[in-house]
Design an enzyme around this catalytic site. Structure first.
Site, PDB file in Angstrom:
ATOM      1  N   ALA A  36      44.301  15.055 -14.256  1.00  0.00           N
ATOM      2  CA  ALA A  36      45.292  16.013 -13.760  1.00  0.00           C
ATOM      3  C   ALA A  36      45.752  16.945 -14.871  1.00  0.00           C
ATOM      4  CB  ALA A  36      46.486  15.272 -13.169  1.00  0.00           C
ATOM      5  N   THR A  68      48.603   9.652 -18.747  1.00  0.00           N
ATOM      6  CA  THR A  68      48.836  11.094 -18.667  1.00  0.00           C
ATOM      7  C   THR A  68      47.728  11.824 -17.929  1.00  0.00           C
ATOM      8  OG1 THR A  68      47.782  11.432 -20.827  1.00  0.00           O
ATOM      9  CG2 THR A  68      50.162  11.077 -20.807  1.00  0.00           C
ATOM     10  N   CYS A  69      46.496  11.294 -17.983  1.00  0.00           N
ATOM     11  CA  CYS A  69      45.388  11.985 -17.321  1.00  0.00           C
ATOM     12  C   CYS A  69      45.579  12.031 -15.811  1.00  0.00           C
ATOM     13  CB  CYS A  69      44.061  11.322 -17.668  1.00  0.00           C
ATOM     14  SG  CYS A  69      43.970   9.583 -17.203  1.00  0.00           S
ATOM     15  N   GLY A  70      46.304  11.065 -15.256  1.00  0.00           N
ATOM     16  CA  GLY A  70      46.535  11.039 -13.824  1.00  0.00           C
ATOM     17  C   GLY A  70      47.979  11.262 -13.439  1.00  0.00           C
TER      18      GLY A  70
END
Length: 330
Positions: A6, A297-299
Site C-alpha cells: 500500500a 507498513t506495506c499493508g
C-alpha cells in the site's frame, strides 16, 4: 500468496531520508529548536568534504531531487523544512523585514530562548540588558568562528543607536544570505525532477514558503484527521473493542505530534498525504496486556493484542511508537 503493498515502504523511505539528514550530513543540515530542517551556514557547509568527493552544491542538489520525488509520490518527509529556508525557495528575491526575520527566528527556536527575537533588544538600552560593549558587527558561526557583517566589523561596537541596523544585518545574514547557496542548489535539484521553464521551477512560483513547509512536512496529525482515518479503516470483529479504544485514545489523549508518530508507525509516514489516508486495517495480535502492538507498513496494518482496557492500550501503543526504530516493519 501475492504480497501487499500500500505504498508503506515508499513513504517510509522519504520519511526516514529527511529524519536522518542531520545525522548523515551534519555539516550540511541541522535541526532547529522546533525540529525543522535548516541548511547549515554557508561557511561551515563549504568546509565539508564528503567521502564521495561530491561538492556541497551537488549534495544539496541531490537532496532537492529527493524532496521533489517525495512530492511526486504524494509523500511527506520525516521533518519539515525550516520556515526561513522555505521562504527563500519560494521567493529568493524577497527582502524580509526585521519583524519577519525576528518572527522566523522565534518560530524556529521553538521552546528555546533567543534574545535577538525579543522586542526588548530594540526597546531597552543595551546597558540594562547587560549587552553594552559586548556586541560587534560580526556573526558567530558554530564550527567556523566569527564572520564580519561589514568591513572591519570586529572593530565596530554596537550601540543603542546602531543596534537596529546590527540586528537587521545579523538576522539577514543568518536566515537569508548564508542559506542562499544551499537554496540555489536545492532548487536546481527540485527542477531536475519536476522540470523547469526557462530555468524557473513552477512549484516555487505556485506555492508560498508556508505551503512548501506543509507540502513536505505538514504539521502532525490533527484531531479532525482521526475521523478521516477511521472512515477508511477495516476492523476485524475480534478486535472491535480495542479499535474503539484506539480512536478514543488518538482523539482524546494523544497530541498532534504523537498522533503523527502513530501514523508513521503504522503506515511508514508521520504525515497525512495530500489525498488523505486511503486504506487502513486493524487486526488481532497474539497475547494480552504484556504485549506491544505491531505494524506492517506495506499493508497499512496495525495488530492489537486483546488489551483489557483503554489505559493499557494507550500505554503500550505509545511505548511501541517511541521504540519503533527497534521494530522490524514489513
Amino acid at each position: 500468496d501475492r504480497g501487499i503493498d500500500a505504498g508503506g515502504l515508499t513513504r517510509q523511505f522519504f520519511s526516514e531520508f529527511a529524519a536522518h539528514l542531520p545525522e548523515d550530513l551534519p555539516k550540511l543540515w541541522r535541526v532547529t529548536g522546533r525540529g525543522s530542517l535548516m541548511p547549515t551556514n554557508e561557511a561551515l557547509a563549504e568546509s565539508y568534504a564528503h567521502p564521495s568527493g561530491a561538492s556541497t552544491a551537488r549534495l544539496y542538489r541531490t537532496c532537492g531531487r529527493v524532496f521533489a520525488m517525495a512530492a511526486l509520490h504524494r509523500c511527506r518527509l520525516g521533518r519539515p523544512l525550516a520556515r526561513p529556508f522555505a521562504r527563500l525557495l519560494a521567493a529568493p528575491d524577497d527582502q524580509p523585514s526585521l519583524a519577519e526575520l525576528q518572527a522566523d527566528l522565534q518560530y524556529e527556536a521553538g521552546s528555546e530562548l533567543d534574545f535577538r527575537a525579543r522586542s526588548e533588544i530594540l526597546t531597552e538600552p543595551l546597558a540594562e540588558l547587560g549587552l553594552e560593549g559586548c556586541l560587534t558587527m560580526v556573526a558567530d558561526v558554530p564550527g567556523v568562528g566569527e564572520v564580519e557583517l561589514v568591513p572591519n566589523g570586529r572593530q565596530i561596537s554596537v550601540t543603542d543607536e546602531s543596534k537596529k541596523g546590527w540586528l537587521q544585518a545579523l538576522l539577514h545574514y543568518e536566515l537569508v544570505d548564508s542559506l542562499r547557496p544551499a537554496s540555489v542548489a536545492f532548487s536546481m535539484g527540485v527542477g531536475d525532477a519536476l522540470g523547469c521553464i526557462s530555468g524557473i521551477c513552477p512549484l516555487f512560483c505556485l506555492l508560498s514558503g508556508e505551503q512548501l513547509v506543509d507540502l513536505w512536512g505538514g504539521q502532525g496529525l490533527t484531531r479532525d484527521k482521526v475521523a478521516q482515518w477511521r472512515t477508511v479503516t477495516t476492523v476485524q470483529p475480534a478486535v472491535q473493542r480495542q479499535a474503539e479504544w484506539l480512536w478514543s485514545v488518538l482523539e482524546e489523549e494523544f497530541d498532534d505530534e504523537l498522533r503523527g508518530h502513530v501514523l508513521r508507525f503504522t503506515t511508514g509516514s508521520s504525515r497525512v498525504g495530500s489525498h488523505g489516508i486511503e486504506k487502513f486495517s486493524v487486526g488481532l495480535a497474539r497475547g494480552g496486556d504484556e504485549r506491544l502492538p505491531t505494524a506492517m507498513t506495506c499493508g497499512c496494518l496495525l495488530l492489537l493484542p486483546a488489551y483489557s482496557s483503554s489505559a493499557v492500550l494507550a500505554k503500550q501503543l505509545q511505548t511501541a511508537v517511541e521504540s519503533c526504530s527497534t521494530f522490524a516493519h514489513a
